[in-house]
Design a protein around this motif. Sequence first.
Motif, PDB file in Angstrom:
ATOM      1  N   LYS A 510       0.826  -1.212   0.000  1.00 52.25           N
ATOM      2  CA  LYS A 510       0.000   0.000   0.000  1.00 52.25           C
ATOM      3  C   LYS A 510       0.859   1.261   0.000  1.00 52.25           C
ATOM      4  O   LYS A 510       0.615   2.222   0.727  1.00 52.25           O
ATOM      5  N   ALA A 512       2.085   4.306  -2.401  1.00 53.96           N
ATOM      6  CA  ALA A 512       1.689   4.926  -3.661  1.00 53.96           C
ATOM      7  C   ALA A 512       2.884   4.989  -4.600  1.00 53.96           C
ATOM      8  O   ALA A 512       4.036   5.000  -4.171  1.00 53.96           O
ATOM      9  N   LEU A 513       2.597   4.998  -5.895  1.00 55.41           N
ATOM     10  CA  LEU A 513       3.646   5.175  -6.897  1.00 55.41           C
ATOM     11  C   LEU A 513       3.470   6.540  -7.533  1.00 55.41           C
ATOM     12  O   LEU A 513       2.345   7.041  -7.633  1.00 55.41           O
ATOM     13  N   VAL A 532       3.948   7.465   2.599  1.00 59.65           N
ATOM     14  CA  VAL A 532       2.845   8.049   3.354  1.00 59.65           C
ATOM     15  C   VAL A 532       2.289   7.067   4.382  1.00 59.65           C
ATOM     16  O   VAL A 532       1.662   7.465   5.351  1.00 59.65           O
ATOM     17  N   PRO A 596     -10.393   0.697   3.825  1.00 58.91           N
ATOM     18  CA  PRO A 596      -9.239   0.111   3.141  1.00 58.91           C
ATOM     19  C   PRO A 596      -8.226  -0.511   4.104  1.00 58.91           C
ATOM     20  O   PRO A 596      -7.255  -1.106   3.679  1.00 58.91           O
ATOM     21  N   TYR A 597      -8.448  -0.351   5.405  1.00 53.84           N
ATOM     22  CA  TYR A 597      -7.447  -0.823   6.375  1.00 53.84           C
ATOM     23  C   TYR A 597      -7.932  -2.002   7.205  1.00 53.84           C
ATOM     24  O   TYR A 597      -7.291  -2.390   8.172  1.00 53.84           O
ATOM     25  N   GLU A 617      -7.060   4.715  10.088  1.00 50.57           N
ATOM     26  CA  GLU A 617      -6.174   5.831   9.733  1.00 50.57           C
ATOM     27  C   GLU A 617      -6.924   7.160   9.791  1.00 50.57           C
ATOM     28  O   GLU A 617      -6.333   8.211   9.609  1.00 50.57           O
ATOM     29  N   CYS A 619      -9.690   8.313   7.810  1.00 45.33           N
ATOM     30  CA  CYS A 619     -10.086   8.976   6.570  1.00 45.33           C
ATOM     31  C   CYS A 619     -11.528   9.451   6.634  1.00 45.33           C
ATOM     32  O   CYS A 619     -11.886  10.467   6.056  1.00 45.33           O
TER      33      CYS A 619
ATOM     34  N   GLY B  70      -5.312   7.483  -7.654  1.00 43.80           N
ATOM     35  CA  GLY B  70      -4.049   6.777  -7.442  1.00 43.80           C
ATOM     36  C   GLY B  70      -3.174   7.425  -6.396  1.00 43.80           C
ATOM     37  O   GLY B  70      -2.244   6.815  -5.893  1.00 43.80           O
ATOM     38  N   HIS B  73      -4.185   9.634  -0.074  1.00 45.60           N
ATOM     39  CA  HIS B  73      -3.430   9.312   1.135  1.00 45.60           C
ATOM     40  C   HIS B  73      -4.024   8.085   1.821  1.00 45.60           C
ATOM     41  O   HIS B  73      -3.343   7.365   2.532  1.00 45.60           O
ATOM     42  N   TYR B  74      -5.317   7.879   1.596  1.00 46.32           N
ATOM     43  CA  TYR B  74      -6.010   6.736   2.207  1.00 46.32           C
ATOM     44  C   TYR B  74      -6.336   5.683   1.145  1.00 46.32           C
ATOM     45  O   TYR B  74      -7.414   5.108   1.141  1.00 46.32           O
ATOM     46  N   ILE B  75      -5.405   5.502   0.238  1.00 46.14           N
ATOM     47  CA  ILE B  75      -5.441   4.489  -0.814  1.00 46.14           C
ATOM     48  C   ILE B  75      -6.486   4.780  -1.913  1.00 46.14           C
ATOM     49  O   ILE B  75      -6.116   5.017  -3.045  1.00 46.14           O
ATOM     50  N   ASP B  76      -7.777   4.747  -1.562  1.00 46.73           N
ATOM     51  CA  ASP B  76      -8.768   4.899  -2.627  1.00 46.73           C
ATOM     52  C   ASP B  76      -9.967   5.749  -2.195  1.00 46.73           C
ATOM     53  O   ASP B  76     -11.044   5.606  -2.763  1.00 46.73           O
TER      54      ASP B  76
END
Lengths: 652, 140
Positions: A510, A512-513, A532, A596-597, A617, A619, B70, B73-76
């Motif tokens: 997880k 980022a690119l 991150v 997502p976590y 996290e 969000c 993409g 910060h919280y993936i999606d």
Amino acid sequence: MKKRTGVFVCHCGINIAGTVDVKNVAKELSKHQGVAHAEDYVYMCSDPGQKLIENAIKEHKLDSVVVACCSPSLHESTFRNVTQSTGLNPYQCEIANIREQCSWVHKDTEKATNKAKKIVKSIVEKVLRNESLEPISVPVTKRAMVIGGGISGIQSALDIANGGHEVILVERSPSIGGHMIQLSETFPTLDCSQCIMTPKMVEVSKHPKIKLMTYSEIQEISGYVGNFKVKILKKPTYVDPDVCTLCDECTKVCPVVVPNEFDEGLTGRKAIYIPFPQAIPASFTLDIDSCPGLVPIACGKCADVCEPNAIDFDMKPEIVEEEVGAIVVATGYDLYGMDKIAEYGYGKIPDVLNGLQFERLLSASGPTSGKVIRPSDHKAPKEVVFIQCCGSRDPELHKPYCSKICCMYTAKHAMLYKEHVPDGQAYVFYIDIRSGGKNYEEFVQRAVEEEEVMYLRGKVSKVFQNNGKVTVWGVDTLTGKEIEINADMVVLAMAMVPSNQSNELAKKLKIALDKDGFLAEAHPKLRPVESVTGGLFLAGAGQAPKDIPEAVAQASGAASKVQAMFSSDELHQEPIVAAVDEEMCSGCKLCIPICPYEARVFDKEKGIVSVNEVLCEGCGSCIVACPSGAAQQKNFTDDQIYSMVDIILKGD
Amino acid sequence: MDKFEPKIVSFACNWCTSAGADLAGTSRMEYLPNSIIIRVMCSSRVDPQHILWAFKKGADGVFIGGCHPGDCHYIDGNYKTLRRAKLLKKLLKDFGIEPERLCLEWVSAAEGKKFVSVINHFTEEMRTLGPLKLPEEKRI
């Protein structure tokens, strides 16, 4: 109980006060409901400014604070510390951003002042509804994992291990060493690369705190900062390294020849092989993809000749589970494929090589023992053309970025070539020479002046075979003339790209690119070695093209971040996480797939979905998914957002 | 008569758009002052109900800014925001609200300039569109 909030409006010299009528803002806010005290001061972040807030909290018995100043990314922690020092909960302090998001972007004093008032009021409404929160404590597993056994991974692993912590170093190929071990010499000192690399590799293998796992890949990762669980796939080598005596009898009988990765395909290797003589671990590997079969009926010649019986066809893939607190990702780079630039003749012309292949030709341990010869006819090339920026700095067709190291290694190549073939001539096609770095410019000058390397500013349009020669068509943009060189060999400085499986790995981790596929750092200026995601650190060319000293520096930086993390027994996380009202939650589970976590878990006994605060996290996406309003994000509740909207839209 | 000045509520994620707005400030880029930012950690914290609430309370436009696809910060989280915004836009018409009054844009921390142009453009658009006239029974 009604709250008593204090509002502190900063002038920031004239940065805020130049546009916003700060006195007017403070005056109006002092009349706002819930505000017990409001004042302005020239620099709130200065010592006297902080003291002023401290005194006001005590004097006016404030229980919450709004500081109207610059962005919370700058001084939120400053003012939360001030608040905390008076005994208040730091989460009772909020920042109203009236500089970056108001005074600096508007010129009209009246409009800016009105906007500033609304911004401050909206934050007052928020803080009036803020809860006192305690940071979430998380225990730390004081073991680290380093992924990638190139120079960056090795440096990180050694630094962390020398700091007294256990390290698991995972490398997917049969030996550590990465690309650096393939190099001949390194710029600008011309140190022999293997001579400076192998002591570090040996140190890794002998270090009591380092567990080395080669020929292994990360399969799965779960957990969070301080507490990761990693499943590692240990691929079978079919050779027991403890029994193998490195006698090399097996390779003599092995009937299969495939391109040798270490020599970049310039030579062949057998299906059973040791990547290079100094490989760590020093052992043979049976490459199952090229072996005709693991049963004696298919071949089995290697096992027949192995006197110590080190070869074990029954070896199975193994899944190893490890628990670690931090992970350093050092996945490194690959070269952009030469086949992607068809006009340079790769595949058709044997004497067109890439930079790493040329390194192998130069290397004393290379396929020619350091003799520079043409692959086609084994004659010494008298004229060599080096082409820089092959695939780099070409946003239309290839990669938009500069690969950073090519200017330097091309100068090195040209210099070393002249050393090997003193009567030869080297040509370099370049766009610009980028030689920023200690002693780098001097090094390029040495290539130009002492070795008489001919630098031609311009691009090459075509490379083709012509009567045993490799003809290069290009243009010299300084003279405006077209150039044709009938060379014996062409070396392409291919762009650096992220290593081929780093994309998949990043998904598992997880991380980022960035737009070019490199691992994304948390902040391009101020947090260049962190990702991150907490607990995941970056090192080396997997993050961006970089040379060896930069990779080593970043690796040590990542290692010291890990050690700083390991210096305390607990980590503290932001408590602005999701919370569930157990009475209201119906257990509909809509929030579970949204997270997502995997922080939302169904509690069978209570029939509700609870929150794992450590995994959360913060969000807030599950809050929106909750149909009953049972879920709320701490200090970002619906009630807070509604009241902020209300005050923003309230008529003047 | 004075030019109509729309009231705009902006929701900006902490990591990208709010940081992008900060960068616009640091770079001293001027833009129209009609919108006020509510900073949330992620654009996926923005509930369609927050948006409807804003319209109900007199907003002429609502802007949501998130990280580029993409880059969340919280993936999606931003994909969730995108889905919610698309769905809400379809429903807005039924409430008597022009779908253009809701604007979702990706603004990264490095895109101060984009933040400025997005806000200016959206404000101008709302100026042209005029004040939001909700049927009486939908106001409170």
